[in-house]
Design an enzyme around this catalytic site. Structure first.
Site, PDB file in Angstrom:
ATOM      1  N   LEU A 574       5.696   1.434  -1.833  1.00 52.60           N
ATOM      2  CA  LEU A 574       4.669   0.744  -2.616  1.00 52.60           C
ATOM      3  C   LEU A 574       3.982   1.682  -3.605  1.00 52.60           C
ATOM      4  O   LEU A 574       3.541   1.264  -4.662  1.00 52.60           O
ATOM      5  CB  LEU A 574       3.602   0.153  -1.690  1.00 52.60           C
ATOM      6  N   GLY A 577       2.024   9.555  -4.536  1.00 51.87           N
ATOM      7  CA  GLY A 577       1.026  10.406  -5.169  1.00 51.87           C
ATOM      8  C   GLY A 577       1.340  11.846  -4.907  1.00 51.87           C
ATOM      9  O   GLY A 577       2.408  12.189  -4.408  1.00 51.87           O
ATOM     10  N   GLY A 580       1.365  12.300  -0.956  1.00 52.42           N
ATOM     11  CA  GLY A 580       1.961  11.390   0.005  1.00 52.42           C
ATOM     12  C   GLY A 580       2.482  10.120  -0.637  1.00 52.42           C
ATOM     13  O   GLY A 580       2.589  10.018  -1.861  1.00 52.42           O
ATOM     14  N   GLU A 581       2.829   9.160   0.225  1.00 49.96           N
ATOM     15  CA  GLU A 581       3.426   7.916  -0.242  1.00 49.96           C
ATOM     16  C   GLU A 581       2.855   6.756   0.535  1.00 49.96           C
ATOM     17  O   GLU A 581       2.334   6.930   1.637  1.00 49.96           O
ATOM     18  CB  GLU A 581       4.944   7.962  -0.032  1.00 49.96           C
ATOM     19  N   VAL A 582       2.967   5.572  -0.047  1.00 51.18           N
ATOM     20  CA  VAL A 582       2.633   4.360   0.683  1.00 51.18           C
ATOM     21  C   VAL A 582       3.907   3.545   0.823  1.00 51.18           C
ATOM     22  O   VAL A 582       4.579   3.262  -0.175  1.00 51.18           O
ATOM     23  CB  VAL A 582       1.556   3.529  -0.049  1.00 51.18           C
ATOM     24  N   ASP A 717     -11.725   1.564  -7.965  1.00 51.62           N
ATOM     25  CA  ASP A 717     -10.467   1.107  -8.568  1.00 51.62           C
ATOM     26  C   ASP A 717     -10.221  -0.351  -8.227  1.00 51.62           C
ATOM     27  O   ASP A 717      -9.127  -0.732  -7.822  1.00 51.62           O
ATOM     28  CB  ASP A 717      -9.306   1.989  -8.099  1.00 51.62           C
TER      29      ASP A 717
END
Ligand SMILES: *[C@@H]1O[C@H](CO)[C@@H](O)[C@H](O)[C@H]1NC(C)=O
Ligand SMILES: *[C@@H]1O[C@H](CO)[C@@H](O)[C@H](O)[C@H]1NC(C)=O
Ligand SMILES: *[C@@H]1O[C@H](CO)[C@@H](O)[C@H](O)[C@H]1NC(C)=O
Length: 861
Positions: A574, A577, A580-582, A717
């Protein structure tokens, strides 16, 4: 604590014992505010190179004033090495200026611009401008470090001028605003320049003594022209001219001197020019008389006077008599017998090989320097005089003076003891009350976190301002630690000074980031004031949270459970960064891990869609800490419209947090796939969403934000891409960070470092780096606009990123040139009015989420 006026008055009355008036300026006493804050300086005498807007014009540059937008701000951001902008003050007559004060733009918490450094230029006639330098030749003065504290700086050497310019200096491009004050007194000597042969160098057996005029502000080639300098700086030299009370300078610093070998005529001629024709009574020349080194006061002086344009034919001559007994430096007084003149030319005759002067003063008309009250100002001066009036008192006064000094010293000692005692006592009280407060806090978690952060911040800033108390302040106010009250007072306002929570490394990164904004802001942030950190763990801006709320949260057990990693099945990435990752994953048996209070209608034994935020195993320690903090924060958020943290994997790397995910994906994708109800949708056979359901979804976003804002959390955000859609149009606010490729166009990369969702950001977030609930409200307005447009168009799609940023400048200037997002076709006037209210310039005028929520609920028919 109240200001110790009593003490100052006592001192003042002691000073007046040996004469309330003196015939020459005393820099130790000449420190009265000249009227920026007091109003004696008229608006029309304050001007500037430019102004950002009418409400930040030069006349708002008055120290301690909050009128207009709170300060003078130049139009152009101040570029490094590009000193064009200035704030100019016309004092209408020559003044002796010993001290300057500066302050930034605070504006009740909205402003956060200040000048970290500045230079000063001055002029006596309005045409020749001189750059001020300190005694070491440095021009740049250290200015402010925050928007509200007043920083005072001694001018060493002092300035004699009618016009003064403050010129902000920065080492990177930034917005700067200033409020200023000048301190000093009127320059009654009226001297505009002295012109004479340049000072020389004396060679003693072991070293050299430089008796040149090192602070002369005119031209020096063979002679000195058009300037003033050490002879008018108010500092008298010592008996031994090789020493100086100025720190860290060469021998002979205080004196200007000449050797008889260079002057075959036997005299040194100095010409003095004045601002106007004056009726002169005396001239006093402070001479060294150290005859053991062949230095003596002058043997004779012959003075010529020029009144209109002609020199008078008959000079005045005076011979003081040579003193071979007393080697001390002294003022030699020359009676000028009421000559009228606008210029005087004097020839000083050598009595020995050397003649050394440190001061020359003129007394004319009946003007005298007043040492008790500021000339022309009624109330007592804000700045008490230094308690050391030893300079420049004629020998005859010495005995009285010593008596007074002894008395003063006794009083000072007594006062210091009292003050110390009071401080110790106060600290004990504070500590006790703080402890009580802490106890209360842990006892009841239900108190609004705002209050916690608020109190916490008081304590923090209170104590830090004590530590930081800068030495200038203490020197000027030797009696009053109480003078730091301005900052203390301001910190009591219901907003927040910078939190000290963040690890040092990230905040340095922030200060280094050369964004177009002043990053330090007064809002509680989890990622405090740190735009770089916006990219955070997964390129995400985690919810902002006040430092103390954090501590409070971490004090309780984390109720989130560890989840067996092997039960997660990867489906889709998804977001990604720096650290890390989602991932979108399916989790088996998640129901067991869910909190009982937290039920959703998921069929048993079916895999559940979850979002897994994952920290790369090579992430640094700060990132890990942030990640764990984020877990703590997330674990506390419990609201039907906020994504919940379900479980974590923190027993082994990579660290993961598992949050809810909703089957319909994010709101942006969801709405893009749908059409408004109507003819068009019927024809294209596309799925539709009714206006009512749009309002329902918007109301849920408002409700989730209402919850966050009640905790004083700032999201930073909010956008449709960060809202998830479940069954039956349920909405939950999430935060996936900024690095999803799908939405990379929504973020703007500032100078390759920070990425910002500028199209959703309020003007103050972009220009000032301020993120508050009010800026979340702004973003909500944009989100609402997206929803009503079915996310078919990016906000301000016709503007480039640079134009969007320019547009925020228009919002700031508020001259009706700002562009608002247009009313969507589907959007009724009442709803558009809500959007417009979210985009009000003044943060205080924007509605609260509570109000927005209520209005949106009412709107659903
Ligand atoms: C005066 O002498 C000192 C010591 O040599 C020197 O550094 C300084 O530049 C001189 N100043 C002027 C104005 O000539
Ligand atoms: C100068 O001042 C003295 C003393 O006040 C006065 O007597 C004299 O008349 C003045 N001279 C002129 C030309 O005004
Ligand atoms: C300078 O002064 C010294 C000492 O008083 C004296 O010996 C010398 O003759 C003087 N030189 C001149 C040129 O006057």
């Amino acid at each position: 604590m109240k200001r110790p006026w009593d003490v100052h008055l006592l001192l003042l009355s002691l000073l007046s014992l040996f004469g309330a008036v003196t015939s020459q300026v005393n820099p130790g006493v000449c420190r009265y505010p000249l009227g920026m804050s007091g109003g004696q300086i008229q608006d029309e005498d304050i001007s500037a190179s430019s102004q950002w807007s009418e409400s930040t014009a030069a006349r708002y540059g008055r120290l301690d004033f909050e009128e207009g937008d709170g300060a003078w701000c130049p139009e152009i951001t101040v570029e490094p090495d590009h000193l064009k902008e200035f704030l100019q003050i016309d004092l209408r007559s020559l003044h002796f200026i010993t001290l300057v004060g500066t302050q930034g733009r605070h504006a009740g918490g909205i402003g956060n611009e200040f000048a970290q450094m500045y230079k000063i230029k001055y002029s006596r006639d309005g045409s020749r401008w001189i750059s001020w330098r300190n005694r070491q030749g440095k021009q740049v003065i250290e200015g402010n470090t925050n928007a509200y504290d007043i920083v005072l700086r001694d001018l060493e050497p002092p300035i004699i001028a009618r016009f003064v310019r403050f010129m902000p200096v920065t080492d990177h491009s930034m917005n700067v605003c200033m409020r200023v004050e000048l301190y000093g007194c009127e320059w009654l000597d009226g001297l505009v320049s002295y012109n004479g042969p340049a000072g020389e160098q004396m060679t003693l057996p072991s070293y050299s003594v430089y008796v040149n005029d090192s602070v002369y502000d005119g031209a020096v080639i063979h002679s000195m022209t058009e300037g003033l300098g050490q002879l008018t700086d108010g500092e008298c030299g010592l008996d031994d001219f090789t020493h100086s009370h100025v720190y860290n300078v060469w021998p002979g610093y205080d004196y200007v001197g000449w050797n008889n070998e260079s002057f075959p005529s036997g005299f040194v001629e100095i010409m003095f020019e004045f601002d106007r024709t004056r009726n002169f009574t005396t001239m006093k020349v402070h001479c060294n008389n150290m005859f053991s080194r062949h230095v003596k006061a002058f043997r004779q002086v012959v003075c010529y006077f020029r009144s209109e344009s002609d020199w008078e034919a008959n000079p005045l001559s005076f011979s003081p008599g040579v003193d071979e007994k007393n080697p001390s430096a002294r003022f030699v007084t020359v009676n000028l017998s009421n000559h009228m003149a606008s210029a005087i030319k004097c020839q000083f005759y050598f009595a020995d090989a050397w003649m050394l002067f440190s001061e020359i003063t003129f007394q004319s008309d009946t003007a005298m320097y007043n040492t008790t009250l500021a000339p022309g100002t009624g109330p007592p001066p804000n700045i008490p005089p230094e308690e050391d009036p030893t300079h420049k008192v004629d020998d005859s006064n010495t005995r009285i003076l010593i008596g007074c000094l002894v008395a003063i010293i006794f009083i000072l000692v007594a006062i210091i003891v009292i003050i110390l005692w009071r401080q110790v006592w106060q600290k004990m009280l504070e500590k006790a009350s703080r402890r009580m407060l802490d106890d209360e806090l842990t006892a009841s978690l239900s108190i609004q976190s705002e209050t916690f952060a608020y109190n916490n911040n008081n304590n923090q800033s209170g104590s830090s301002s004590e530590q930081e108390s800068n030495s200038t302040y203490e020197r000027i106010f030797p009696l009053g630690p109480d003078y730091q009250e301005p900052s203390r007072f301001i910190c009591k306002l219901p907003e927040f000074a910078q939190s000290s929570e963040e690890p040092a490394s990230t905040s340095t990164a922030a200060s280094k980031s050369t964004t177009a904004t002043v990053i330090q802001d007064g809002v509680p942030h989890y990622a405090e004031a740190d735009i770089v950190n916006l990219q955070g763990v997964t390129g995400s801006n985690t919810y902002a949270i006040p430092a103390l709320t954090m501590d409070l949260l971490s004090g309780k057990d984390v109720v989130v459970e560890e989840f067996p990693r092997k039960l997660l099945t990867f489906k889709e990435k998804l977001g990604e960064g720096q650290f890390g990752e989602v991932h979108l994953c399916e989790a088996e048996g998640m129901q067991e891990f869910m909190n009982k209070e937290f039920l959703f209608d998921i069929p048993e034994d079916q895999p559940v869609l979850v979002a897994v935020k994952m920290l790369r195993s090579d992430a640094n320690k700060n990132a890990r800490n942030d990640f764990l903090k984020e877990i703590k924060i997330m674990s506390r958020l419990k609201d039907p419209n906020i994504i919940r943290l379900l479980a974590v994997c923190i027993y082994s790397d990579p660290l993961c947090m598992i949050t809810e995910y909703m089957e319909n994906g994010d709101l942006n994708q969801f709405l893009s796939r749908h059409e408004p109800e109507g003819q068009l949708a019927l024809l294209s056979n596309a799925p539709t969403v009714s206006f009512n359901n749009l309002c329902y979804m918007a109301a849920q976003i408002a409700s989730g934000m209402k919850y966050l804002s009640s905790l004083n959390f700032v999201h930073r955000d909010l956008a449709t891409r960060n809202c998830l859609v479940g069954k039956n149009y349920t909405i939950k606010i999430a935060d996936f960070g900024m690095s999803r490729n799908l939405y990379s166009g929504d973020y703007y990369r500032i100078q390759g470092r920070a990425v910002l969702p500028i199209r959703w950001m309020s003007w103050e977030s972009i220009l000032l780096g301020k993120f508050t609930t009010a800026s979340d409200v702004w973003a909500f307005g944009v989100t609402l606009w997206e929803v009503l447009n079915f996310c078919k168009e990016q906000p301000y799609s016709q503007l480039t990123d640079e134009q969007v940023i320019e547009n925020t400048g228009e919002f700031f200037r508020d001259q009706k040139r700002q562009i608002y997002l247009p009313q969507p076709v589907l959007c009724p006037d009442s709803l558009y009015r809500i959007m417009l209210s979210c985009w009000r310039r003044n943060t205080k005028e924007r509605p609260a989420f509570q109000d927005i929520h209520r209005a949106l609920v009412e709107m659903q028919a």
